[in-house]
Design an enzyme around this catalytic site. Structure first.
Site, PDB file in Angstrom:
ATOM      1  N   SER A  46       0.820  -1.271  -0.007  1.00 30.36           N
ATOM      2  CA  SER A  46      -0.014  -0.015  -0.031  1.00 30.36           C
ATOM      3  C   SER A  46       0.820   1.280  -0.004  1.00 30.36           C
ATOM      4  O   SER A  46       0.736   2.122  -0.764  1.00 30.36           O
ATOM      5  CB  SER A  46      -0.903   0.075   1.252  1.00 30.36           C
ATOM      6  OG  SER A  46      -1.541  -1.287   1.512  1.00 30.36           O
ATOM      7  N   THR A  47       1.878   1.348   0.788  1.00 31.06           N
ATOM      8  CA  THR A  47       2.852   2.446   1.059  1.00 31.06           C
ATOM      9  C   THR A  47       3.422   2.527  -0.332  1.00 31.06           C
ATOM     10  O   THR A  47       3.833   3.758  -0.471  1.00 31.06           O
ATOM     11  CB  THR A  47       3.672   2.267   2.132  1.00 31.06           C
ATOM     12  OG1 THR A  47       2.912   2.095   3.380  1.00 31.06           O
ATOM     13  CG2 THR A  47       4.749   3.311   2.403  1.00 31.06           C
ATOM     14  N   TYR A 135      -2.450 -10.874   3.225  1.00 29.07           N
ATOM     15  CA  TYR A 135      -2.340  -9.311   3.744  1.00 29.07           C
ATOM     16  C   TYR A 135      -3.840  -8.975   4.099  1.00 29.07           C
ATOM     17  O   TYR A 135      -4.642  -8.798   3.345  1.00 29.07           O
ATOM     18  CB  TYR A 135      -2.093  -8.435   2.748  1.00 29.07           C
ATOM     19  CG  TYR A 135      -1.727  -7.046   2.906  1.00 29.07           C
ATOM     20  CD1 TYR A 135      -2.112  -6.364   4.158  1.00 29.07           C
ATOM     21  CD2 TYR A 135      -1.104  -6.209   2.090  1.00 29.07           C
ATOM     22  CE1 TYR A 135      -1.886  -4.853   4.410  1.00 29.07           C
ATOM     23  CE2 TYR A 135      -0.779  -4.776   2.297  1.00 29.07           C
ATOM     24  CZ  TYR A 135      -1.298  -4.322   3.271  1.00 29.07           C
ATOM     25  OH  TYR A 135      -0.942  -3.087   3.612  1.00 29.07           O
ATOM     26  N   LYS A 163      -0.059 -10.731   7.236  1.00 27.53           N
ATOM     27  CA  LYS A 163       0.325  -9.211   7.698  1.00 27.53           C
ATOM     28  C   LYS A 163      -1.218  -8.994   8.117  1.00 27.53           C
ATOM     29  O   LYS A 163      -2.091  -8.759   7.296  1.00 27.53           O
ATOM     30  CB  LYS A 163       0.553  -8.655   6.316  1.00 27.53           C
ATOM     31  CG  LYS A 163       0.713  -7.167   6.384  1.00 27.53           C
ATOM     32  CD  LYS A 163       1.795  -6.760   5.370  1.00 27.53           C
ATOM     33  CE  LYS A 163       1.505  -5.467   4.753  1.00 27.53           C
ATOM     34  NZ  LYS A 163       1.280  -4.350   5.658  1.00 27.53           N
ATOM     35  N   THR A 165      -3.249  -5.899   9.379  1.00 20.23           N
ATOM     36  CA  THR A 165      -3.235  -4.163   9.459  1.00 20.23           C
ATOM     37  C   THR A 165      -4.805  -3.953   9.741  1.00 20.23           C
ATOM     38  O   THR A 165      -5.522  -3.576   9.107  1.00 20.23           O
ATOM     39  CB  THR A 165      -3.049  -3.660   7.917  1.00 20.23           C
ATOM     40  OG1 THR A 165      -1.547  -4.092   7.636  1.00 20.23           O
ATOM     41  CG2 THR A 165      -2.852  -2.320   7.845  1.00 20.23           C
ATOM     42  N   GLY A 187       0.262  -4.496  11.175  1.00 22.49           N
ATOM     43  CA  GLY A 187       0.563  -3.473  10.225  1.00 22.49           C
ATOM     44  C   GLY A 187      -0.016  -2.098  10.783  1.00 22.49           C
ATOM     45  O   GLY A 187      -0.062  -1.145  10.020  1.00 22.49           O
ATOM     46  N   ASP A 189       1.392   0.863  13.125  1.00 20.28           N
ATOM     47  CA  ASP A 189       2.504   1.308  13.717  1.00 20.28           C
ATOM     48  C   ASP A 189       2.149   2.062  15.050  1.00 20.28           C
ATOM     49  O   ASP A 189       2.917   1.817  16.048  1.00 20.28           O
ATOM     50  CB  ASP A 189       3.460   2.127  12.734  1.00 20.28           C
ATOM     51  CG  ASP A 189       3.465   1.800  11.230  1.00 20.28           C
ATOM     52  OD1 ASP A 189       3.014   0.639  10.951  1.00 20.28           O
ATOM     53  OD2 ASP A 189       3.983   2.350  10.652  1.00 20.28           O
ATOM     54  N   GLU A 190       0.953   2.792  14.760  1.00 24.88           N
ATOM     55  CA  GLU A 190       0.549   3.420  16.188  1.00 24.88           C
ATOM     56  C   GLU A 190       0.111   2.581  17.194  1.00 24.88           C
ATOM     57  O   GLU A 190       0.242   2.820  18.396  1.00 24.88           O
ATOM     58  CB  GLU A 190      -0.707   4.362  15.634  1.00 24.88           C
ATOM     59  CG  GLU A 190      -1.674   3.765  15.234  1.00 24.88           C
ATOM     60  CD  GLU A 190      -1.584   3.770  13.636  1.00 24.88           C
ATOM     61  OE1 GLU A 190      -0.530   3.027  13.099  1.00 24.88           O
ATOM     62  OE2 GLU A 190      -2.353   4.403  12.772  1.00 24.88           O
ATOM     63  N   SER A 206       4.565   1.502   7.421  1.00 32.19           N
ATOM     64  CA  SER A 206       5.139   2.763   6.414  1.00 32.19           C
ATOM     65  C   SER A 206       6.141   3.552   7.513  1.00 32.19           C
ATOM     66  O   SER A 206       6.926   4.355   6.815  1.00 32.19           O
ATOM     67  CB  SER A 206       4.047   3.657   5.923  1.00 32.19           C
ATOM     68  OG  SER A 206       3.348   4.391   6.936  1.00 32.19           O
TER      69      SER A 206
HETATM   70  C1  NAY Z   1       1.853  -1.272   3.270  1.00 33.24           C
HETATM   71  O1  NAY Z   1       1.428  -2.369   2.828  1.00 33.24           O
HETATM   72  O2  NAY Z   1       2.254  -0.667   2.835  1.00 33.24           O
HETATM   73  C2  NAY Z   1       1.484  -1.430   4.690  1.00 33.24           C
HETATM   74  O3  NAY Z   1       2.029  -2.176   5.410  1.00 33.24           O
HETATM   75  C3  NAY Z   1       0.622  -0.271   5.239  1.00 33.24           C
HETATM   76  C4  NAY Z   1       0.742  -0.206   6.774  1.00 33.24           C
HETATM   77  C5  NAY Z   1       0.200   1.081   6.892  1.00 33.24           C
HETATM   78  N1  NAY Z   1      -1.233   1.111   7.054  1.00 33.24           N
HETATM   79  C6  NAY Z   1      -1.901   1.968   6.411  1.00 33.24           C
HETATM   80  C7  NAY Z   1      -3.422   2.061   6.922  1.00 33.24           C
HETATM   81  O4  NAY Z   1      -1.825   2.477   5.256  1.00 33.24           O
HETATM   82  O5  NAY Z   1       2.172   1.619   8.195  1.00 33.24           O
HETATM   83  C8  NAY Z   1       0.664   1.655   8.325  1.00 33.24           C
HETATM   84  C9  NAY Z   1       0.385   3.029   8.642  1.00 33.24           C
HETATM   85  O6  NAY Z   1       0.781   3.956   7.721  1.00 33.24           O
HETATM   86  C10 NAY Z   1       0.595   3.513   9.906  1.00 33.24           C
HETATM   87  O7  NAY Z   1       0.480   2.836  10.859  1.00 33.24           O
HETATM   88  C11 NAY Z   1       0.209   5.146  10.261  1.00 33.24           C
HETATM   89  O8  NAY Z   1      -1.168   5.138  10.254  1.00 33.24           O
END
Ligand code: NAY
Length: 289
Positions: A46-47, A135, A163, A165, A187, A189-190, A206
């Site tokens: 996603s990132t 995922y 994974k 999230t 997944g 981070d917070e 991310s």
């Molecule tokens: C990916 O596949 O890129 C991820 O792992 C995405 C993980 C991210 N979740 C979202 C909702 O995009 O890292 C997290 C997120 O950016 C972070 O927790 C901040 O909200």
């Protein structure tokens, strides 16, 4: 040796000024993160703006990250598409350029039935010799993979992990209890620290692109039973994530990497470019390490 565990950045995809993938900056980022202790890389997730990249770009990115990581850590390639055959083709390419595992969100759009989703994973798994990391990202995919339906996928595929999230830690606990051997990467981070007692094997996210060191500190402090330090650093990270989410995680991560000398450019359209006001907000963030 290529075990998926620990803190794994979900890499951003840097772009040039003209909008093409910037392989040089990507490799620089990989080297920097290796020096900071990255335990693996998750590419074109996603990132990484996966659905805004061509297949050719996705494979080229995977190849570049494999090369830059010099076999030191596993590289997981996200090969998700809507079509099973298209995803399988990307999975084969990822295997041929040296990915340690492939991963995919469930096919979204068309409101696929769960047996169709299982079939999708089966087709990908059958196409390669690599483990498959399922995922779960209900917020974006619209599909929830949980303790009740995960078994259907596991029965038919060579599962290398999950994974996860999602904020639902109760469901995560149910999955952990039901599958004690399953590799689970968290997944969000917070909420990283709060997932550790559930028994996750690590995390993919991310914000590990630019504040990996903080999360390594949280992880190490937790393992040593030093909860006070772990909590303190998690709170520091959360205050940074507060600001990130006022912008957008990917956009903000890319901008903040500029501070570390990695030029990532903008996200691809239709993502908005970062505004001056957003930059000012992010400039208020203190030490990233
Ligand atoms: C990916 O596949 O890129 C991820 O792992 C995405 C993980 C991210 N979740 C979202 C909702 O995009 O890292 C997290 C997120 O950016 C972070 O927790 C901040 O909200």
């Amino acid at each position: 040796k290529m075990e998926l565990k620990g803190i794994v950045p979900a890499l951003v995809t840097p772009f040039d000024r003209d909008g093409s993938v910037n392989i040089e900056e990507l490799k620089k980022l990989v080297k920097l993160l290796l020096s900071e202790g990255a335990d693996g890389f998750y590419v074109t997730g996603s990132t990484g703006e996966c659905f805004l990249l061509t297949d050719e770009e996705r494979t080229r990115i995977t190849a570049a990250v494999v090369e830059a990581s010099e076999g030191k850590v596993p590289v997981v390639a996200h090969v998700g598409k809507i079509g099973a055959a298209q995803a399988a083709k990307l999975a084969k390419e990822a295997q041929s350029v040296g990915a340690a595992a492939v991963s995919s969100v469930p096919p979204f759009y068309y409101d696929f039935k769960f047996d169709e989703i299982v079939k999708y994973y089966e087709v990908i798994s059958d196409a390669v010799d690599l483990p498959l990391v399922v995922y779960n990202f209900p917020q974006y995919s619209g599909v929830s993979i949980n303790a009740s339906n995960l078994g259907l996928i596991m029965k038919n595929c060579r599962i290398g992990g999950l994974k996860y999230t999602d904020a639902n830690l109760y469901e995560l606990e149910r999955i952990r209890m039901q599958y004690p051997e399953l590799r689970i990467m968290f997944g969000q981070d917070e909420a990283f620290l709060y997932a550790l007692p559930v028994g996750v094997d690590g995390a993919i996210g991310s914000t590990y692109n630019f504040m990996l060191k903080k999360f390594k500190r949280i992880w190490n402090a937790y393992q040593l039973g030093n909860m006070q330090e772990a909590e303190q650093v998690q709170h520091e990270a959360c205050r940074i994530i507060d600001k990130l989410l006022c912008v957008r995680d990917i956009t903000a991560v890319k901008y903040l990497l500029g501070r570390k000398g990695i030029e990532c450019g903008s996200c691809r359209l239709p993502f908005n470019p970062i505004t001056e006001q957003e930059k000012q907000l992010l400039d208020k963030i203190g030490d990233l390490d």
